[in-house]
Design a protein around this motif. Structure first.
Motif, PDB file in Angstrom:
ATOM      1  N   LEU A  82       0.976  -1.144  -0.145  1.00  0.00           N
ATOM      2  CA  LEU A  82       0.031   0.262   0.014  1.00  0.00           C
ATOM      3  C   LEU A  82       0.723   1.301  -0.097  1.00  0.00           C
ATOM      4  O   LEU A  82       0.528   1.939  -0.669  1.00  0.00           O
ATOM      5  N   TYR A  83       1.933   1.331   0.902  1.00  0.00           N
ATOM      6  CA  TYR A  83       2.644   2.455   0.810  1.00  0.00           C
ATOM      7  C   TYR A  83       3.381   2.647  -0.582  1.00  0.00           C
ATOM      8  O   TYR A  83       3.752   3.857  -0.935  1.00  0.00           O
ATOM      9  N   ALA A  84       3.805   1.515  -1.287  1.00  0.00           N
ATOM     10  CA  ALA A  84       4.474   1.600  -2.594  1.00  0.00           C
ATOM     11  C   ALA A  84       3.437   2.424  -3.202  1.00  0.00           C
ATOM     12  O   ALA A  84       4.008   3.413  -4.141  1.00  0.00           O
ATOM     13  N   LEU A  85       2.277   1.924  -3.574  1.00  0.00           N
ATOM     14  CA  LEU A  85       1.066   2.620  -4.350  1.00  0.00           C
ATOM     15  C   LEU A  85       0.984   3.967  -3.889  1.00  0.00           C
ATOM     16  O   LEU A  85       0.873   4.793  -4.783  1.00  0.00           O
ATOM     17  N   LEU A  86       0.866   4.394  -2.732  1.00  0.00           N
ATOM     18  CA  LEU A  86       0.650   5.835  -2.231  1.00  0.00           C
ATOM     19  C   LEU A  86       2.020   6.546  -2.673  1.00  0.00           C
ATOM     20  O   LEU A  86       1.856   7.716  -3.330  1.00  0.00           O
ATOM     21  N   CYS A  87       3.157   6.173  -2.438  1.00  0.00           N
ATOM     22  CA  CYS A  87       4.335   6.724  -2.870  1.00  0.00           C
ATOM     23  C   CYS A  87       4.402   6.892  -4.310  1.00  0.00           C
ATOM     24  O   CYS A  87       4.752   8.003  -4.773  1.00  0.00           O
ATOM     25  N   GLY A  88       4.229   5.984  -5.264  1.00  0.00           N
ATOM     26  CA  GLY A  88       4.526   6.124  -6.772  1.00  0.00           C
ATOM     27  C   GLY A  88       3.521   6.906  -7.260  1.00  0.00           C
ATOM     28  O   GLY A  88       3.899   7.785  -7.693  1.00  0.00           O
ATOM     29  N   TYR A  89       2.331   6.817  -6.880  1.00  0.00           N
ATOM     30  CA  TYR A  89       1.062   7.370  -7.439  1.00  0.00           C
ATOM     31  C   TYR A  89       0.968   8.873  -6.848  1.00  0.00           C
ATOM     32  O   TYR A  89       0.710   9.841  -7.417  1.00  0.00           O
ATOM     33  N   GLY A  90       0.999   9.057  -5.637  1.00  0.00           N
ATOM     34  CA  GLY A  90       1.038  10.214  -4.902  1.00  0.00           C
ATOM     35  C   GLY A  90       1.934  11.294  -5.313  1.00  0.00           C
ATOM     36  O   GLY A  90       1.762  12.254  -5.784  1.00  0.00           O
ATOM     37  N   PHE A  91       3.369  10.902  -5.461  1.00  0.00           N
ATOM     38  CA  PHE A  91       4.304  11.961  -5.749  1.00  0.00           C
ATOM     39  C   PHE A  91       4.077  12.185  -7.380  1.00  0.00           C
ATOM     40  O   PHE A  91       4.261  13.340  -8.072  1.00  0.00           O
ATOM     41  N   ALA A  92       3.663  11.274  -8.347  1.00  0.00           N
ATOM     42  CA  ALA A  92       3.558  11.374  -9.688  1.00  0.00           C
ATOM     43  C   ALA A  92       2.340  12.413  -9.818  1.00  0.00           C
ATOM     44  O   ALA A  92       2.298  13.419 -10.732  1.00  0.00           O
ATOM     45  N   TRP A  93       1.019  12.263  -9.228  1.00  0.00           N
ATOM     46  CA  TRP A  93      -0.042  13.076  -9.357  1.00  0.00           C
ATOM     47  C   TRP A  93       0.013  14.386  -8.930  1.00  0.00           C
ATOM     48  O   TRP A  93      -0.557  15.024  -9.515  1.00  0.00           O
TER      49      TRP A  93
END
Length: 102
Positions: free
Chosen positions: A53-64
């Motif tokens: 979950l943290y990986a998904l949040l980091c990946g998409y959060g920073f990108a978005w």
């Protein structure tokens, strides 16, 4: 070109780079991707699925954040999810190689 349907990643990647022309957006992608790798390492090391979950949040959060606040466009993920994911990692590698300006 944004309305075209891409059938090959080789055709998509130049479009992808064009959608990441803002240096801050590229840097946020780079930081997010690096944190994804850290989270995946922690997932393997601990076995805790929370790291996924943290990986998904980091990946998409920073990108978005990069797209909505700096690039001022919609992430390619919404229209081309697989090619966009591939583009993230190719751009990440290209930044390390010096092929894409950081």
């Amino acid at each position: 070109m944004a309305t075209d349907r891409f059938t090959r990643f080789a055709d998509f990647y130049p479009f992808y780079l064009g959608e990441h022309s803002n240096p801050t957006c590229r840097r946020l992608h780079f930081v997010g991707s690096t944190l994804v790798l850290v989270c995946l390492f922690k997932l393997v090391a601990t076995g805790s699925l929370a790291w996924l979950l943290y990986a998904l949040l980091c990946g998409y959060g920073f990108a978005w954040v990069g797209h909505f606040f700096f690039e001022k466009n919609r992430p390619a993920t919404f229209k081309y999810p697989l090619y966009s994911l591939m583009g993230d990692w190719v751009m990440y590698a290209d930044i390390w190689r010096g092929r894409v300006k950081f």
